[in-house]
Design an enzyme around this catalytic site. Structure first.
Site, PDB file in Angstrom:
ATOM      1  N   CYS A  78     -34.449  -5.119 -10.743  1.00  0.00           N
ATOM      2  CA  CYS A  78     -35.555  -6.323 -11.007  1.00  0.00           C
ATOM      3  C   CYS A  78     -35.640  -6.143 -12.097  1.00  0.00           C
ATOM      4  O   CYS A  78     -35.992  -5.858 -12.739  1.00  0.00           O
ATOM      5  CB  CYS A  78     -36.955  -5.128 -10.535  1.00  0.00           C
ATOM      6  SG  CYS A  78     -37.744  -6.232 -10.118  1.00  0.00           S
ATOM      7  N   CYS A 137     -33.599 -13.151 -11.680  1.00  0.00           N
ATOM      8  CA  CYS A 137     -34.151 -12.860 -11.480  1.00  0.00           C
ATOM      9  C   CYS A 137     -34.060 -12.110 -10.045  1.00  0.00           C
ATOM     10  O   CYS A 137     -33.046 -12.348  -9.322  1.00  0.00           O
ATOM     11  CB  CYS A 137     -35.731 -13.418 -10.306  1.00  0.00           C
ATOM     12  SG  CYS A 137     -36.507 -12.473  -8.958  1.00  0.00           S
TER      13      CYS A 137
HETATM   14  N1  DGL Z   1     -36.768  -9.295  -7.865  1.00  0.00           N
HETATM   15  C1  DGL Z   1     -37.834  -9.093  -9.246  1.00  0.00           C
HETATM   16  C2  DGL Z   1     -37.443  -9.752 -10.358  1.00  0.00           C
HETATM   17  O1  DGL Z   1     -35.571  -8.880 -10.767  1.00  0.00           O
HETATM   18  C3  DGL Z   1     -38.654  -9.744  -9.435  1.00  0.00           C
HETATM   19  C4  DGL Z   1     -39.701 -10.131  -7.821  1.00  0.00           C
HETATM   20  C5  DGL Z   1     -40.879 -10.049  -7.869  1.00  0.00           C
HETATM   21  O2  DGL Z   1     -41.817 -10.457  -8.505  1.00  0.00           O
HETATM   22  O3  DGL Z   1     -41.645  -9.085  -8.198  1.00  0.00           O
HETATM   23  O4  DGL Z   1     -37.658  -9.629 -11.002  1.00  0.00           O
END
Ligand code: DGL
Length: 258
Positions: free
Chosen positions: A74, A185
């Site tokens: 993430c 993301c």
């Molecule tokens: N998957 C997460 C990232 O790579 C973010 C998603 C969220 O806002 O929770 O930033």
């Protein structure tokens, strides 16, 4: 910590599965334990301290289940909490994620690069330090995308609503040719074909998942933590939302063509 223990992977929800897919390809002999915190997602619009606390919970959840390393799948969690987590848990390798701006700038010198990410990622110093390295070498437009991860959480990968969202956010940056779009993301690789429809056939669309997998491979090798098995590793998927439909969606994302 035994090298046959699993590798823990976490994200605010389902997005980190795009990283998990790359990890499996690079490390087919490893076992993986994935934790998606869909119940408390999104992280990207939460205050810094809230994201740090959630990340700490996720790491503790994984450590209690005996993982030998943690992959923060993430960008938001990495930007907000990686440094703090590494200081708090120095005995476990913690591998983070960052927008693939470096490869984009290296492949498109002087080019026009769009970086799609959460508000939290783009707000943090980590991203500013990264983008500063490249601002003289390319035109970099950072595009905060609040609400975009929710499409993936809800299993929406195409359709008029998503198209309208992408057009509204990407459209203003398409006035001059775009060379690369960085998916900053881990949810966004699942929206790659919808994004492609908006930006057209020319820009390269990059995400950082293989880079993270290679980095994980290097760290494990360096620490002598690689599982000696060369394939046959397992994946266990868990989610903070106690909903069988969510687990089914996770399983689909693990296997769906991108
Ligand atoms: N998957 C997460 C990232 O790579 C973010 C998603 C969220 O806002 O929770 O930033």
């Amino acid at each position: 910590m035994p090298c046959t223990d699993p590798i823990g992977v976490f994200d605010s929800g389902l997005g980190g599965i795009s990283v998990l897919r790359a990890l499996r390809l690079r490390l087919p002999g490893e076992d993986f334990l994935y934790y998606g915190d869909s119940r408390r997602a999104p992280y990207g619009d939460k205050p810094l301290e809230a994201v740090q606390a959630l990340c700490d919970d996720a790491v503790q959840w994984l450590l209690h289940r005996g993982v030998k390393a943690v992959v923060i799948a993430c960008n938001t969690a990495t930007a907000a909490a990686a440094a703090q987590l590494r200081a708090r848990y120095p005995y476990v390798p913690i591998i983070g994620t960052e927008p693939a701006l470096k490869p984009a700038a290296e492949r498109h010198p002087g080019g026009h690069i769009l970086v799609m990410a959460t508000e939290r990622t783009l707000h943090e110093e980590k991203y500013h330090l990264l983008s500063q390295q490249f601002e003289t070498r390319a035109r970099v437009d950072a595009i905060p995308c609040p609400g975009l991860m929710e499409f993936v959480e809800q299993g929406i990968f195409s359709g008029p609503k998503l198209k309208a969202y992408l057009r509204a956010h990407l459209g203003p940056h398409l006035d001059r040719p775009v060379d690369a779009v960085v998916l900053g993301c881990t949810h966004y690789p699942f929206l790659r074909s919808a994004i492609r429809q908006i930006v057209g056939p020319d820009p390269e669309i990059l995400d950082g998942s293989d880079g993270i997998a290679r980095q994980t491979q290097r760290r494990l090798a360096l620490l002598g933590l690689q599982n000696p098995r060369s394939d046959g590793g397992s994946v266990t998927l868990c989610n903070s939302l106690d909903d069988p439909a969510m687990l089914q969606r996770m399983d689909q994302l693990l296997n769906r063509p991108l």
